[in-house]
Design a protein around this motif. Structure first.
Motif, PDB file in Angstrom:
ATOM      1  N   GLU A   1       0.821  -1.213   0.000  1.00 52.50           N
ATOM      2  CA  GLU A   1       0.000   0.000   0.000  1.00 52.50           C
ATOM      3  C   GLU A   1       0.857   1.266   0.000  1.00 52.50           C
ATOM      4  N   GLN A   2       2.004   1.218   0.671  1.00 52.68           N
ATOM      5  CA  GLN A   2       2.843   2.414   0.808  1.00 52.68           C
ATOM      6  C   GLN A   2       3.937   2.518  -0.255  1.00 52.68           C
ATOM      7  N   ALA A   3       4.202   1.456  -0.952  1.00 48.42           N
ATOM      8  CA  ALA A   3       5.305   1.452  -1.925  1.00 48.42           C
ATOM      9  C   ALA A   3       4.926   2.226  -3.194  1.00 48.42           C
ATOM     10  N   PRO A   4       5.881   2.891  -3.799  1.00 52.83           N
ATOM     11  CA  PRO A   4       5.615   3.634  -5.047  1.00 52.83           C
ATOM     12  C   PRO A   4       5.759   2.747  -6.292  1.00 52.83           C
ATOM     13  N   HIS A   5       5.099   1.600  -6.288  1.00 51.38           N
ATOM     14  CA  HIS A   5       5.236   0.667  -7.412  1.00 51.38           C
ATOM     15  C   HIS A   5       4.815   1.291  -8.741  1.00 51.38           C
ATOM     16  N   ASN A   6       3.832   2.188  -8.713  1.00 48.73           N
ATOM     17  CA  ASN A   6       3.366   2.806  -9.959  1.00 48.73           C
ATOM     18  C   ASN A   6       4.366   3.808 -10.536  1.00 48.73           C
ATOM     19  N   ASN A   7       5.409   4.114  -9.783  1.00 53.01           N
ATOM     20  CA  ASN A   7       6.447   5.028 -10.269  1.00 53.01           C
ATOM     21  C   ASN A   7       7.591   4.281 -10.959  1.00 53.01           C
ATOM     22  N   LYS A   8       7.477   2.970 -11.052  1.00 45.44           N
ATOM     23  CA  LYS A   8       8.514   2.155 -11.670  1.00 45.44           C
ATOM     24  C   LYS A   8       7.975   1.543 -12.955  1.00 45.44           C
ATOM     25  N   SER A   9       8.882   1.102 -13.802  1.00 44.97           N
ATOM     26  CA  SER A   9       8.463   0.404 -15.019  1.00 44.97           C
ATOM     27  C   SER A   9       8.208  -1.064 -14.685  1.00 44.97           C
ATOM     28  N   TYR A  10       7.431  -1.717 -15.532  1.00 44.95           N
ATOM     29  CA  TYR A  10       7.187  -3.136 -15.294  1.00 44.95           C
ATOM     30  C   TYR A  10       8.484  -3.934 -15.370  1.00 44.95           C
ATOM     31  N   THR A  11       9.420  -3.521 -16.226  1.00 44.64           N
ATOM     32  CA  THR A  11      10.677  -4.268 -16.323  1.00 44.64           C
ATOM     33  C   THR A  11      11.492  -4.127 -15.033  1.00 44.64           C
ATOM     34  N   GLU A  12      11.465  -2.953 -14.433  1.00 42.09           N
ATOM     35  CA  GLU A  12      12.170  -2.752 -13.164  1.00 42.09           C
ATOM     36  C   GLU A  12      11.530  -3.590 -12.056  1.00 42.09           C
ATOM     37  N   LEU A  13      10.200  -3.583 -11.980  1.00 42.99           N
ATOM     38  CA  LEU A  13       9.499  -4.366 -10.956  1.00 42.99           C
ATOM     39  C   LEU A  13       9.729  -5.866 -11.145  1.00 42.99           C
ATOM     40  N   ILE A  14       9.656  -6.328 -12.374  1.00 43.86           N
ATOM     41  CA  ILE A  14       9.882  -7.755 -12.639  1.00 43.86           C
ATOM     42  C   ILE A  14      11.337  -8.109 -12.337  1.00 43.86           C
ATOM     43  N   GLY A  15      12.262  -7.215 -12.644  1.00 42.82           N
ATOM     44  CA  GLY A  15      13.672  -7.451 -12.324  1.00 42.82           C
ATOM     45  C   GLY A  15      13.893  -7.597 -10.827  1.00 42.82           C
ATOM     46  N   GLU A  16      13.239  -6.740 -10.042  1.00 46.63           N
ATOM     47  CA  GLU A  16      13.345  -6.842  -8.574  1.00 46.63           C
ATOM     48  C   GLU A  16      12.769  -8.162  -8.097  1.00 46.63           C
ATOM     49  N   PHE A  17      11.599  -8.525  -8.639  1.00 43.30           N
ATOM     50  CA  PHE A  17      10.986  -9.793  -8.268  1.00 43.30           C
ATOM     51  C   PHE A  17      11.890 -10.967  -8.647  1.00 43.30           C
ATOM     52  N   ALA A  18      12.450 -10.930  -9.852  1.00 45.20           N
ATOM     53  CA  ALA A  18      13.305 -12.022 -10.327  1.00 45.20           C
ATOM     54  C   ALA A  18      14.497 -12.232  -9.398  1.00 45.20           C
ATOM     55  N   GLN A  19      15.102 -11.150  -8.931  1.00 43.59           N
ATOM     56  CA  GLN A  19      16.244 -11.275  -8.011  1.00 43.59           C
ATOM     57  C   GLN A  19      15.825 -11.931  -6.701  1.00 43.59           C
ATOM     58  N   LEU A  20      14.697 -11.503  -6.156  1.00 43.48           N
ATOM     59  CA  LEU A  20      14.211 -12.086  -4.894  1.00 43.48           C
ATOM     60  C   LEU A  20      13.813 -13.549  -5.081  1.00 43.48           C
ATOM     61  N   ARG A  21      13.148 -13.843  -6.188  1.00 42.44           N
ATOM     62  CA  ARG A  21      12.726 -15.231  -6.430  1.00 42.44           C
ATOM     63  C   ARG A  21      13.942 -16.125  -6.612  1.00 42.44           C
ATOM     64  N   GLU A  22      14.983 -15.614  -7.263  1.00 38.02           N
ATOM     65  CA  GLU A  22      16.220 -16.380  -7.442  1.00 38.02           C
ATOM     66  C   GLU A  22      16.821 -16.734  -6.089  1.00 38.02           C
ATOM     67  N   GLN A  23      16.792 -15.801  -5.150  1.00 41.73           N
ATOM     68  CA  GLN A  23      17.277 -16.076  -3.784  1.00 41.73           C
ATOM     69  C   GLN A  23      16.469 -17.205  -3.153  1.00 41.73           C
ATOM     70  N   THR A  24      15.150 -17.147  -3.312  1.00 46.84           N
ATOM     71  CA  THR A  24      14.283 -18.193  -2.757  1.00 46.84           C
ATOM     72  C   THR A  24      14.609 -19.540  -3.375  1.00 46.84           C
ATOM     73  N   LEU A  25      14.747 -19.565  -4.691  1.00 45.65           N
ATOM     74  CA  LEU A  25      15.040 -20.827  -5.375  1.00 45.65           C
ATOM     75  C   LEU A  25      16.381 -21.403  -4.937  1.00 45.65           C
ATOM     76  N   LYS A  26      17.361 -20.545  -4.687  1.00 49.42           N
ATOM     77  CA  LYS A  26      18.656 -21.023  -4.194  1.00 49.42           C
ATOM     78  C   LYS A  26      18.534 -21.602  -2.793  1.00 49.42           C
ATOM     79  N   MET A  27      17.578 -21.102  -2.014  1.00 49.58           N
ATOM     80  CA  MET A  27      17.362 -21.623  -0.664  1.00 49.58           C
ATOM     81  C   MET A  27      16.706 -23.005  -0.697  1.00 49.58           C
ATOM     82  N   ILE A  28      15.831 -23.240  -1.674  1.00 49.41           N
ATOM     83  CA  ILE A  28      15.115 -24.520  -1.701  1.00 49.41           C
ATOM     84  C   ILE A  28      15.807 -25.585  -2.539  1.00 49.41           C
ATOM     85  N   GLU A  29      16.702 -25.167  -3.420  1.00 47.72           N
ATOM     86  CA  GLU A  29      17.393 -26.111  -4.302  1.00 47.72           C
ATOM     87  C   GLU A  29      18.092 -27.253  -3.550  1.00 47.72           C
ATOM     88  N   PRO A  30      18.814 -26.981  -2.467  1.00 46.22           N
ATOM     89  CA  PRO A  30      19.537 -28.070  -1.816  1.00 46.22           C
ATOM     90  C   PRO A  30      18.700 -28.935  -0.865  1.00 46.22           C
TER      91      PRO A  30
END
Length: 170
Positions: free
Chosen positions: A95-124
């Motif tokens: 609710e407080q984040a300025p997500h509408n001030n970013k491009s979809y590519t920037e938002l997806i890039g941020e998500f991709a980095q976080l998801r990659e961290q999660t996947l590295k945690m579950i891989e082993p």
């Protein structure tokens, strides 16, 4: 067709077979599905809010906002904690984040980095670890690691479907 609100969803984690590899594949595919979906939605539609609900970009940002919670919950289950950390049911961060001030590519890039961290945690993880559980604070039910990430994949799909619905309505 109207989608059920997330907090009205019921979840049944009674299956015994190991479906974790398929769940991981769904988690791997979320970023690609977001990229494909957003590349086809005009930029002018991406920040519009209908009925004071989240915009398309806010739905993407919300996925990033919650990714650290999934990581914390994984660590709590593996550590044998009785309860997992509760989610902020008001979604204050989104609710407080300025997500509408970013491009979809920037938002997806941020998500991709976080998801990659999660996947590295579950891989082993091994089969014993994916069957460990803690209680989900809102659902008041045991949730195994495998169940947690099925829940995450369902949450991803919920927001992808909301983006599709918004695109259609706009």
């Amino acid at each position: 067709m109207k989608q059920v609100r997330w907090f009205d969803r019921k979840f049944d984690f009674n299956y015994e077979e190991n479906i974790f590899p398929s769940i991981v594949e769904r988690l791997l595919g979320t970023t690609l599905r977001l990229e494909d979906k957003l590349s086809k939605i005009p930029l002018a539609k991406q920040t519009i809010k209908l009925d004071n609900e989240w915009s398309i970009l806010e739905h993407i940002g919300h996925l990033s906002d919650l990714e650290p919670l999934w990581q914390i919950r994984l660590q709590e289950i593996l550590a044998g904690k009785e309860f997992m950390t509760a989610a902020d049911l008001q979604n204050t961060k989104t609710e407080q984040a300025p997500h509408n001030n970013k491009s979809y590519t920037e938002l997806i890039g941020e998500f991709a980095q976080l998801r990659e961290q999660t996947l590295k945690m579950i891989e082993p993880l091994d089969e014993n670890e994916i069957y460990k559980s803690s209680l989900h604070p809102r659902l008041k039910t045991p949730m195994r690691v495998m169940d947690l990430f099925l829940f995450v994949a369902e949450h991803d799909d919920h927001h992808l479907a909301k983006i599709t619905e918004l695109n259609r309505l706009l």
